[in-house]
Enzyme design. Structure first.
Site, PDB file in Angstrom:
ATOM      1  N   ILE A  86       1.326  27.643  19.017  1.00 42.13           N
ATOM      2  CA  ILE A  86       2.368  28.540  18.506  1.00 42.13           C
ATOM      3  C   ILE A  86       2.888  29.315  19.709  1.00 42.13           C
ATOM      4  CG2 ILE A  86       0.635  30.284  17.836  1.00 42.13           C
ATOM      5  CD1 ILE A  86       2.612  31.114  15.563  1.00 42.13           C
ATOM      6  N   ALA A  87       4.208  29.389  19.814  1.00 37.58           N
ATOM      7  CA  ALA A  87       4.796  30.116  20.950  1.00 37.58           C
ATOM      8  C   ALA A  87       6.208  30.555  20.612  1.00 37.58           C
ATOM      9  CB  ALA A  87       4.807  29.237  22.204  1.00 37.58           C
ATOM     10  N   GLU A 131      -7.513  28.583  17.918  1.00 36.41           N
ATOM     11  CA  GLU A 131      -8.200  29.087  19.101  1.00 36.41           C
ATOM     12  C   GLU A 131      -7.223  29.952  19.871  1.00 36.41           C
ATOM     13  OE1 GLU A 131     -10.244  25.211  18.140  1.00 36.41           O
ATOM     14  OE2 GLU A 131      -8.173  25.597  18.703  1.00 36.41           O
ATOM     15  N   TYR A 134      -3.051  37.927  14.718  1.00 33.71           N
ATOM     16  CA  TYR A 134      -3.852  37.089  13.820  1.00 33.71           C
ATOM     17  C   TYR A 134      -4.686  37.960  12.878  1.00 33.71           C
ATOM     18  CZ  TYR A 134      -2.529  33.651  17.384  1.00 33.71           C
ATOM     19  OH  TYR A 134      -1.827  32.871  18.261  1.00 33.71           O
TER      20      TYR A 134
END
Length: 152
Positions: free
Chosen positions: A74-75, A108, A120
């Protein structure tokens, strides 16, 4: 500024823009071919992109196997960070996982990446262990985080 944000499934036409975000975001980026392979050959892979004014500024990859889902990457492009786009992407990914009947989602994250860890945790992820020397560029450990999707 009232720009329209769109989150949709990634297509092969998005790979060049996604690869550019990947390259600018990670010290060991995936190759462009890896994204094409994910889209064309991995039946477990689901990719979302976030667009503003028809430009991809973020993406999220998920593997869903039975009732277990994992964020592969994810970015958000560096110039668009800090504006809750990653949160919107992650919420959309969680919604997709629920629709596909996944019961838990894991990922991770570098132990040094406290900004991502805060996001998160905000969305219900809990620390679940450490993967020693996970990152090949510098041997940094990864924190495994997970969330039960039917409880969040």
């Amino acid at each position: 500024m009232n720009t329209q944000m769109v989150i949709r499934e990634m297509t092969p036409k998005d790979v060049d823009q996604v690869f550019e975000i990947e390259r600018r975001s990670f010290s060991s980026p995936w190759k462009k071919e890896s994204f094409h392979h994910e889209l064309d050959h991995n039946m477990y892979a689901h990719y979302l992109v976030l667009e503003i004014e028809e430009q991809v500024i973020g993406y999220c990859g998920i593997w869903i196997v039975m009732d277990d889902a994992q964020i592969t990457n994810i970015a958000v492009s560096p110039e668009h960070r800090g504006r809750r786009f990653a949160e919107a992407l992650l919420k959309a990914a969680m919604k997709l996982c629920r629709m596909k009947k996944a019961e838990q989602l894991s990922l991770e994250v570098r132990v040094s990446n406290h900004i991502a860890q805060s996001l998160y945790q905000k969305l219900g992820f809990q620390p679940g262990g450490i993967r020693k020397n996970y990152y090949t560029d510098n041997g940094e450990d990864a924190l495994i985080m997970w969330v039960r999707l039917n409880e969040s």
